[in-house]
Design a protein around this motif. Structure first.
Motif, PDB file in Angstrom:
ATOM      1  N   VAL A  69       0.890  -1.367  -0.046  1.00 39.56           N
ATOM      2  CA  VAL A  69       0.262   0.220   0.060  1.00 39.56           C
ATOM      3  C   VAL A  69       0.920   1.361   0.000  1.00 39.56           C
ATOM      4  CG1 VAL A  69      -1.973  -1.064   1.150  1.00 39.56           C
ATOM      5  CG2 VAL A  69      -0.052   0.034   2.385  1.00 39.56           C
ATOM      6  N   ASP A  70       0.462   2.316  -0.554  1.00 42.55           N
ATOM      7  CA  ASP A  70       1.434   3.591  -0.395  1.00 42.55           C
ATOM      8  C   ASP A  70       0.337   4.692  -0.487  1.00 42.55           C
ATOM      9  OD1 ASP A  70       0.271   3.326  -3.186  1.00 42.55           O
ATOM     10  OD2 ASP A  70       2.120   3.773  -4.050  1.00 42.55           O
ATOM     11  N   GLU A  71       1.053   5.952  -0.235  1.00 43.31           N
ATOM     12  CA  GLU A  71       0.422   7.210  -0.326  1.00 43.31           C
ATOM     13  C   GLU A  71       1.283   8.212  -0.850  1.00 43.31           C
ATOM     14  OE1 GLU A  71      -2.113  10.176   2.756  1.00 43.31           O
ATOM     15  OE2 GLU A  71      -1.298   7.937   3.304  1.00 43.31           O
ATOM     16  N   GLU A  72       0.861   9.134  -1.581  1.00 38.62           N
ATOM     17  CA  GLU A  72       1.605  10.079  -2.044  1.00 38.62           C
ATOM     18  C   GLU A  72       1.364  11.469  -1.611  1.00 38.62           C
ATOM     19  OE1 GLU A  72       0.959  10.758  -6.263  1.00 38.62           O
ATOM     20  OE2 GLU A  72      -1.125  10.599  -6.033  1.00 38.62           O
ATOM     21  N   LYS A  73       2.101  12.718  -1.704  1.00 36.17           N
ATOM     22  CA  LYS A  73       2.019  13.903  -1.370  1.00 36.17           C
ATOM     23  C   LYS A  73       1.683  14.019   0.126  1.00 36.17           C
ATOM     24  CE  LYS A  73      -0.370  14.987  -5.947  1.00 36.17           C
ATOM     25  NZ  LYS A  73      -1.017  15.336  -6.881  1.00 36.17           N
ATOM     26  N   VAL A  74       2.325  13.438   0.821  1.00 40.37           N
ATOM     27  CA  VAL A  74       2.522  13.343   2.286  1.00 40.37           C
ATOM     28  C   VAL A  74       3.569  14.312   2.852  1.00 40.37           C
ATOM     29  CG1 VAL A  74       2.232  12.290   4.476  1.00 40.37           C
ATOM     30  CG2 VAL A  74       1.570  11.250   2.240  1.00 40.37           C
TER      31      VAL A  74
END
Length: 209
Positions: A69-74
């Motif tokens: 899982v990943d998350e961008e613009k943090v």
């Protein structure tokens, strides 16, 4: 060249970290998928630092028994603490790659202490044994070597003997890149000068342009 080296470094590092995580009893029981989280400070498709990590993450995702899982613009704020906690609580992540320099202190340190059974692999080279949580660690590539080659090429191509370098923040890793680039150019012509601009942030497309 720069992205190619970092992508392959991430693939290798990811495999090593995943293997070591299993041996540290931080992974799931045999037969259960290991869930890995990646967090990026900018967009996944920035043609640079974040995209290199995203490509590495995609390679890890193809490994047997791995879910990603990943998350961008943090941002490098409490926002990354919230992202890490959400991955741990909601996605059952047991290995997190917080990929931006400013994530480590205090954010990774704080969350690592709170969740000792989760492994944190920070990109930035800041971890110190005996000072920081043992369930955290650091990795970084020798990307200044690619910048040296970029400098050599720029040195051959430049007619004005004036080169430009747009950088984000004056942290040690960035300064290594700038110095390596300049050294490569000055190998061709010692009179070459590098003119430097710091944008103040990792992802500012308009200012960078």
């Amino acid at each position: 060249m720069n992205n190619f080296i970092l992508r392959n470094f991430l693939k290798t590092t990811g495999a090593i970290v995943l293997t070591s995580t299993l041996s540290f009893e931080l992974a799931h029981a045999a037969g259960k998928k290991l869930i890995v989280g990646f967090i990026y400070v900018g967009p996944r498709d920035d043609f640079g630092y974040n995209q290199s990590h995203a490509v590495g993450a995609s390679a890890i995702k193809q490994m047997s028994g791995i879910q990603m899982v990943d998350e961008e613009k943090v941002g490098e704020t409490v926002a990354v603490q919230k992202s890490m906690e959400a991955m741990i609580r909601q996605d059952d992540v047991s290995l997190i790659f917080p990929t931006s320099f400013g994530y480590f202190d205090p954010h990774v340190i704080k969350i690592a202490k709170k969740y000792p059974k989760v492994r944190f692999a920070h990109c930035g080279g800041l971890w110190t044994k005996g000072k920081h949580p043992m369930n955290s660690g650091s990795f970084f590539g020798y990307i200044e070597e690619c910048q040296y080659l970029n400098g050599v090429i720029a040195g051959y191509m430049s007619k004005s003997k004036k080169l430009g370098f747009v950088a984000a923040k004056p942290i040690p890793q960035v300064l290594r890149n700038i110095n390596a680039f300049t050294m490569g150019a000055q190998l061709i012509d010692p009179s070459i000068k590098t003119h430097l601009i710091f944008t103040g942030d990792w992802s500012m497309p308009i200012k960078e342009a």
